[in-house]
Design an enzyme around this catalytic site. Structure first.
Site, PDB file in Angstrom:
ATOM      1  N   PHE A   1     -11.629   5.585   4.853  1.00  0.00           N
ATOM      2  CA  PHE A   1     -11.727   4.478   3.903  1.00  0.00           C
ATOM      3  C   PHE A   1     -12.513   3.269   5.038  1.00  0.00           C
ATOM      4  CE2 PHE A   1      -8.505   1.693   6.002  1.00  0.00           C
ATOM      5  CZ  PHE A   1      -7.961   2.513   6.345  1.00  0.00           C
TER       6      PHE A   1
ATOM      7  N   ASP B   1      -0.999  -4.698  10.718  1.00  0.00           N
ATOM      8  CA  ASP B   1      -2.502  -5.361  10.285  1.00  0.00           C
ATOM      9  C   ASP B   1      -3.327  -4.624  11.231  1.00  0.00           C
ATOM     10  OD1 ASP B   1      -3.244  -7.428   8.547  1.00  0.00           O
ATOM     11  OD2 ASP B   1      -4.570  -8.019  10.380  1.00  0.00           O
TER      12      ASP B   1
ATOM     13  N   LYS C   1      -7.561  12.296  12.163  1.00  0.00           N
ATOM     14  CA  LYS C   1      -7.675  10.964  12.302  1.00  0.00           C
ATOM     15  C   LYS C   1      -6.445  10.322  12.748  1.00  0.00           C
ATOM     16  CE  LYS C   1      -8.701   6.657  10.188  1.00  0.00           C
ATOM     17  NZ  LYS C   1      -8.819   5.774   9.125  1.00  0.00           N
TER      18      LYS C   1
ATOM     19  N   ASP D   1     -14.780   3.786   8.568  1.00  0.00           N
ATOM     20  CA  ASP D   1     -14.612   4.981   8.871  1.00  0.00           C
ATOM     21  C   ASP D   1     -16.231   5.827   9.195  1.00  0.00           C
ATOM     22  OD1 ASP D   1     -11.958   5.069   9.545  1.00  0.00           O
ATOM     23  OD2 ASP D   1     -11.650   6.127   7.692  1.00  0.00           O
TER      24      ASP D   1
ATOM     25  N   ASN E   1       0.953  -1.144  -0.037  1.00  0.00           N
ATOM     26  CA  ASN E   1      -0.088  -0.085   0.100  1.00  0.00           C
ATOM     27  C   ASN E   1       0.934   1.126  -0.038  1.00  0.00           C
ATOM     28  OD1 ASN E   1      -1.598   2.223   0.758  1.00  0.00           O
ATOM     29  ND2 ASN E   1      -3.110   0.897   1.645  1.00  0.00           N
TER      30      ASN E   1
HETATM   31  P1  IMP Z   1      -5.294  -3.193   7.005  1.00  0.00           P
HETATM   32  O1  IMP Z   1      -4.798  -4.318   8.058  1.00  0.00           O
HETATM   33  O2  IMP Z   1      -4.663  -1.691   7.713  1.00  0.00           O
HETATM   34  O3  IMP Z   1      -5.282  -3.542   5.630  1.00  0.00           O
HETATM   35  O4  IMP Z   1      -6.949  -3.229   7.514  1.00  0.00           O
HETATM   36  C1  IMP Z   1      -7.675  -4.435   7.070  1.00  0.00           C
HETATM   37  C2  IMP Z   1      -9.270  -3.784   7.059  1.00  0.00           C
HETATM   38  O5  IMP Z   1      -9.582  -3.243   8.597  1.00  0.00           O
HETATM   39  C3  IMP Z   1      -9.486  -2.458   6.063  1.00  0.00           C
HETATM   40  O6  IMP Z   1      -9.568  -3.280   4.746  1.00  0.00           O
HETATM   41  C4  IMP Z   1     -10.899  -2.107   6.643  1.00  0.00           C
HETATM   42  O7  IMP Z   1     -11.848  -2.626   6.179  1.00  0.00           O
HETATM   43  C5  IMP Z   1     -10.183  -2.164   8.224  1.00  0.00           C
HETATM   44  N1  IMP Z   1      -9.843  -0.730   8.823  1.00  0.00           N
HETATM   45  C6  IMP Z   1      -8.672  -0.765   9.243  1.00  0.00           C
HETATM   46  N2  IMP Z   1      -8.160   0.356   9.503  1.00  0.00           N
HETATM   47  C7  IMP Z   1      -9.324   1.121   9.322  1.00  0.00           C
HETATM   48  C8  IMP Z   1      -9.644   2.476   9.647  1.00  0.00           C
HETATM   49  O8  IMP Z   1      -8.523   3.281   9.981  1.00  0.00           O
HETATM   50  N3  IMP Z   1     -10.817   3.122   9.170  1.00  0.00           N
HETATM   51  C9  IMP Z   1     -11.726   2.310   8.525  1.00  0.00           C
HETATM   52  N4  IMP Z   1     -11.449   0.714   8.327  1.00  0.00           N
HETATM   53  C10 IMP Z   1     -10.295   0.386   8.605  1.00  0.00           C
END
Ligand code: IMP
Length: 201
Positions: A156, A76, A179, A159, A17
């Site tokens: 995203f 994660d 945020k 949120d 990312n």
């Molecule tokens: P990642 O591990 O950061 O990729 O997060 C996994 C999933 O958790 C994301 O695809 C979102 O669905 C949810 N998520 C994680 N952090 C956030 C945030 O700050 N806002 C909203 N959804 C989140």
């Protein structure tokens, strides 16, 4: 010509990312060089087969250390809703199935919570850092509530349905700067950076 570098430490951030890479570079002290998975030629998919958020973070950082030899960290995150037994948790991204669809994930949560009065939830981030043979975990948690219907257009994932305690706005109604100041990811990141700065003494 000899290239002089001020970096004392190189760390791989195990993510594809680019937004996360960009974000971390604005926070991280200048003595640390951050490399992405692309920078080290890692193009394979690292399967996130963990049962918890912290396990998934560790799977990614240890994969890079074991296969590429770099000191590495990975993150994660997920949303944990109390009355849903901690769901969606590790399944946050794909809660309503594949392909990943945030709107469908939100609809599913709101449907499951239709008659639930206790709306307490939290976002959790785990950052796993592996330096030489040492493994460290940094955690950030932000507590809040799931509101009845989405509000706001920034951000995203979940949120727009998450309102942190002590604020009357959802995460999607906050600027990215605000945020980051209070978010689970921001909290975990600050802990990681504090630790890395100490290492440099
Ligand atoms: P990642 O591990 O950061 O990729 O997060 C996994 C999933 O958790 C994301 O695809 C979102 O669905 C949810 N998520 C994680 N952090 C956030 C945030 O700050 N806002 C909203 N959804 C989140």
């Amino acid at each position: 010509m000899k290239i002089i570098t001020t970096h004392k430490m190189t760390l791989v951030f195990a993510t594809n990312n680019q937004n996360k890479i960009k974000e971390i570079k604005t926070f991280i002290p200048k003595f640390i060089k951050i490399l992405s998975l692309q920078d080290i030629g890692c193009f394979e998919e690292i399967e996130e087969t963990g049962k918890t958020i912290s396990e998934n973070a560790f799977i990614k950082s240890s994969y890079i250390k074991n296969n590429y030899g770099y000191n590495c960290f990975s993150d994660d995150s997920g949303l944990e809703v109390d009355k849903l037994g901690g769901e969606p948790g590790v399944f946050s991204a794909r809660y309503a199935g594949i392909p990943v669809d945030s709107d469908k994930n939100i609809d599913l949560i709101l449907k499951k919570m239709k008659s639930i009065i206790n709306r307490s939830a939290q976002f959790r981030t785990c950052i796993s850092l592996i330096t030489e043979n040492k493994s460290q975990l940094f955690e950030g948690i932000v507590k809040g509530k799931i509101i009845d219907s989405p509000r706001g257009s920034a951000g995203f994932g979940y949120d727009s349905i998450f309102k942190p305690d002590n604020l009357n706005k959802t995460f999607a109604e906050l600027s990215l700067k605000k945020k980051n100041e209070i978010s689970h990811r921001g909290i975990a990141l600050k802990k990681l950076i504090k630790y890395l700065i100490k290492l440099n003494i």
